[in-house]
Write an enzyme that holds these catalytic residues in place. Structure first.
Site, PDB file in Angstrom:
ATOM      1  N   TYR A   9      32.919  26.316  56.114  1.00  0.00           N
ATOM      2  CA  TYR A   9      33.671  27.577  56.125  1.00  0.00           C
ATOM      3  C   TYR A   9      35.160  27.329  56.335  1.00  0.00           C
ATOM      4  CZ  TYR A   9      29.884  30.690  55.271  1.00  0.00           C
ATOM      5  OH  TYR A   9      28.879  31.361  54.622  1.00  0.00           O
ATOM      6  N   HIS A  26      30.152  41.903  52.615  1.00  0.00           N
ATOM      7  CA  HIS A  26      29.657  40.625  53.142  1.00  0.00           C
ATOM      8  C   HIS A  26      30.567  40.049  54.230  1.00  0.00           C
ATOM      9  CE1 HIS A  26      27.097  39.895  49.230  1.00  0.00           C
ATOM     10  NE2 HIS A  26      26.636  40.855  49.992  1.00  0.00           N
ATOM     11  N   GLY A  70      33.395  41.314  37.763  1.00  0.00           N
ATOM     12  CA  GLY A  70      33.275  39.924  38.220  1.00  0.00           C
ATOM     13  C   GLY A  70      32.127  39.649  39.164  1.00  0.00           C
ATOM     14  N   ASN A  75      33.452  41.629  32.641  1.00  0.00           N
ATOM     15  CA  ASN A  75      32.910  40.308  32.955  1.00  0.00           C
ATOM     16  C   ASN A  75      32.954  39.471  31.674  1.00  0.00           C
ATOM     17  OD1 ASN A  75      31.084  38.092  33.710  1.00  0.00           O
ATOM     18  ND2 ASN A  75      30.411  39.428  35.374  1.00  0.00           N
ATOM     19  N   ALA A  89      38.997  39.386  34.484  1.00  0.00           N
ATOM     20  CA  ALA A  89      39.482  40.537  35.256  1.00  0.00           C
ATOM     21  C   ALA A  89      41.011  40.611  35.246  1.00  0.00           C
ATOM     22  CB  ALA A  89      38.977  40.431  36.690  1.00  0.00           C
TER      23      ALA A  89
HETATM   24  P1  OAD Z   1      28.775  34.916  41.270  1.00  0.00           P
HETATM   25  O1  OAD Z   1      29.385  33.550  41.366  1.00  0.00           O
HETATM   26  O2  OAD Z   1      27.302  35.023  41.334  1.00  0.00           O
HETATM   27  O3  OAD Z   1      29.227  35.613  39.913  1.00  0.00           O
HETATM   28  C1  OAD Z   1      30.562  35.603  39.495  1.00  0.00           C
HETATM   29  C2  OAD Z   1      30.666  36.448  38.249  1.00  0.00           C
HETATM   30  O4  OAD Z   1      32.018  36.519  37.885  1.00  0.00           O
HETATM   31  C3  OAD Z   1      29.901  35.915  37.040  1.00  0.00           C
HETATM   32  O5  OAD Z   1      29.173  36.971  36.431  1.00  0.00           O
HETATM   33  C4  OAD Z   1      31.006  35.433  36.097  1.00  0.00           C
HETATM   34  O6  OAD Z   1      30.672  35.592  34.715  1.00  0.00           O
HETATM   35  C5  OAD Z   1      32.151  36.344  36.482  1.00  0.00           C
HETATM   36  N1  OAD Z   1      33.498  35.816  36.267  1.00  0.00           N
HETATM   37  C6  OAD Z   1      33.910  34.529  36.267  1.00  0.00           C
HETATM   38  N2  OAD Z   1      35.234  34.462  36.046  1.00  0.00           N
HETATM   39  C7  OAD Z   1      35.675  35.738  35.901  1.00  0.00           C
HETATM   40  C8  OAD Z   1      36.941  36.326  35.653  1.00  0.00           C
HETATM   41  N3  OAD Z   1      38.043  35.583  35.532  1.00  0.00           N
HETATM   42  N4  OAD Z   1      37.011  37.673  35.577  1.00  0.00           N
HETATM   43  C9  OAD Z   1      35.900  38.439  35.721  1.00  0.00           C
HETATM   44  N5  OAD Z   1      34.688  37.939  35.942  1.00  0.00           N
HETATM   45  C10 OAD Z   1      34.560  36.603  36.046  1.00  0.00           C
HETATM   46  O7  OAD Z   1      29.490  35.800  42.384  1.00  0.00           O
HETATM   47  P2  OAD Z   1      29.014  37.182  43.038  1.00  0.00           P
HETATM   48  O8  OAD Z   1      28.344  38.048  42.037  1.00  0.00           O
HETATM   49  O9  OAD Z   1      30.165  37.734  43.774  1.00  0.00           O
HETATM   50  O10 OAD Z   1      26.930  36.058  48.935  1.00  0.00           O
HETATM   51  O11 OAD Z   1      27.945  36.666  44.072  1.00  0.00           O
HETATM   52  C11 OAD Z   1      27.339  37.583  44.940  1.00  0.00           C
HETATM   53  C12 OAD Z   1      27.057  36.954  46.265  1.00  0.00           C
HETATM   54  O12 OAD Z   1      26.315  35.745  46.075  1.00  0.00           O
HETATM   55  C13 OAD Z   1      28.299  36.509  47.025  1.00  0.00           C
HETATM   56  O13 OAD Z   1      28.897  37.546  47.761  1.00  0.00           O
HETATM   57  C14 OAD Z   1      27.738  35.438  47.920  1.00  0.00           C
HETATM   58  C15 OAD Z   1      26.922  34.706  46.888  1.00  0.00           C
HETATM   59  O14 OAD Z   1      25.950  33.856  47.340  1.00  0.00           O
HETATM   60  C16 OAD Z   1      26.755  35.476  50.135  1.00  0.00           C
HETATM   61  O15 OAD Z   1      27.292  34.423  50.450  1.00  0.00           O
HETATM   62  C17 OAD Z   1      25.851  36.245  51.029  1.00  0.00           C
END
Ligand code: OAD
Length: 269
Positions: free
Chosen positions: A83, A143, A215, A241, A259
């Site tokens: 972290y 979160h 995103g 996305n 984004a």
């Molecule tokens: P993810 O890493 O699962 O997904 C990221 C998303 O962002 C994907 O769908 C990509 O296609 C998209 N992406 C990548 N670059 C981008 C850009 N420049 N503009 C827009 N979109 C883009 O992340 P989260 O969905 O946030 O939880 O993950 C959800 C949770 O899973 C997090 O909060 C974390 C993780 O494990 C915990 O730690 C509890």
């Protein structure tokens, strides 16, 4: 930039370019209440790694070793070290044009941001457009935050950007009130989200005309269900996305692009 395409018409994935963008802009302009659900992708262009995908954090690290209560119990020093690495990395990052466009939207319209991100960049963007006082209450960090610390034994918690010394268990931060070990103020896998925050998030999502989802891979619950709450209550979903997600079929318009490039155009005045 990957040109915006519309995975819309309820998910048929056909390229739409400007018409898709214009339709999405209209849905946002006409909305009385907007919720914005964000994930790691909104911060990607600030240099914050996402979790899934080719460069994602979960490619080289196992969440069960670093982001669960059991992992912290087993090896608090290792968890704090990871972290602290993320805190120092994110500490060097600034809000990007996507965070700024969303902060400006919040100044103009009734818009709540419900973020899964723990990087604090939405709050920094609000500060930078001078709106932190006005709209602070309209940002829910589902979160938690990398820059919050809380006690593992009592209810003490604090905000802090001070570096954590994770060189040994003795140097880790401890609670000033009861002396127990302090932990990062984030939600780990296997933990429930704060009940008040969650209820408020679903209340806001259900009362919005438009839910803008940016995103997120939309695979982590309960955050992934927030856009469904808007749709079930009769609102529309707009997605931004570069990749399709499980929400794409639900979206009235799904804009394929980053984004930082799409949001300033989508949300301009
Ligand atoms: P993810 O890493 O699962 O997904 C990221 C998303 O962002 C994907 O769908 C990509 O296609 C998209 N992406 C990548 N670059 C981008 C850009 N420049 N503009 C827009 N979109 C883009 O992340 P989260 O969905 O946030 O939880 O993950 C959800 C949770 O899973 C997090 O909060 C974390 C993780 O494990 C915990 O730690 C509890």
């Amino acid at each position: 930039m990957i040109p915006p395409t519309e995975g819309g018409g309820r998910g048929h994935g056909r390229p739409a370019g400007e018409p898709g963008l214009a339709r999405a802009a209209e849905l946002i302009r006409d909305a009385r209440r907007i919720v914005v659900v964000t994930g790691a992708g909104v911060s990607a262009e600030s240099g914050v790694p996402t979790f899934r995908g080719r460069e994602g954090l979960w490619r080289d690290h196992r969440p069960e070793d670093l982001a669960t209560p059991a992992a912290f119990h087993r090896d608090p020093r290792l968890v704090w070290e990871w972290y602290e690495w993320r805190r120092s990395l994110v500490g060097e990052c600034s809000p990007n044009p996507a965070h700024r466009a969303l902060a400006e939207l919040q100044v103009r319209k009734e818009a709540d941001i419900l973020t899964q991100n723990v990087d604090g960049l939405h709050a920094l963007a609000l500060e930078r457009v001078g709106a932190d006082g006005v709209v602070e209450a309209r940002l829910l960090e589902l979160h938690g935050s990398l820059f919050r610390l809380r006690c593992t034994a009592c209810s003490w918690e604090t905000s802090s950007r001070e570096p954590v010394d994770a060189s040994s268990e003795a140097t880790l931060p401890h609670c000033p009130e009861c002396g127990a070990l302090a932990r990062p103020g984030v939600v780990w896998f296997g933990e429930a989200l704060d009940r008040g925050v969650l209820e408020e998030a679903f209340r806001l999502a259900s009362s919005a005309d438009t839910c803008l989802v940016v995103g997120t891979s939309a695979v982590v619950q309960p955050a992934a269900s927030l856009p469904l709450a808007t749709a079930r209550a009769g609102g529309v979903v707009v997605e931004v996305n570069p990749e399709p997600t499980p929400l794409t079929n639900l979206a009235a318009v799904s804009l394929r692009g980053s984004a930082g490039e799409v949001l300033p155009r989508l949300l301009e005045g």
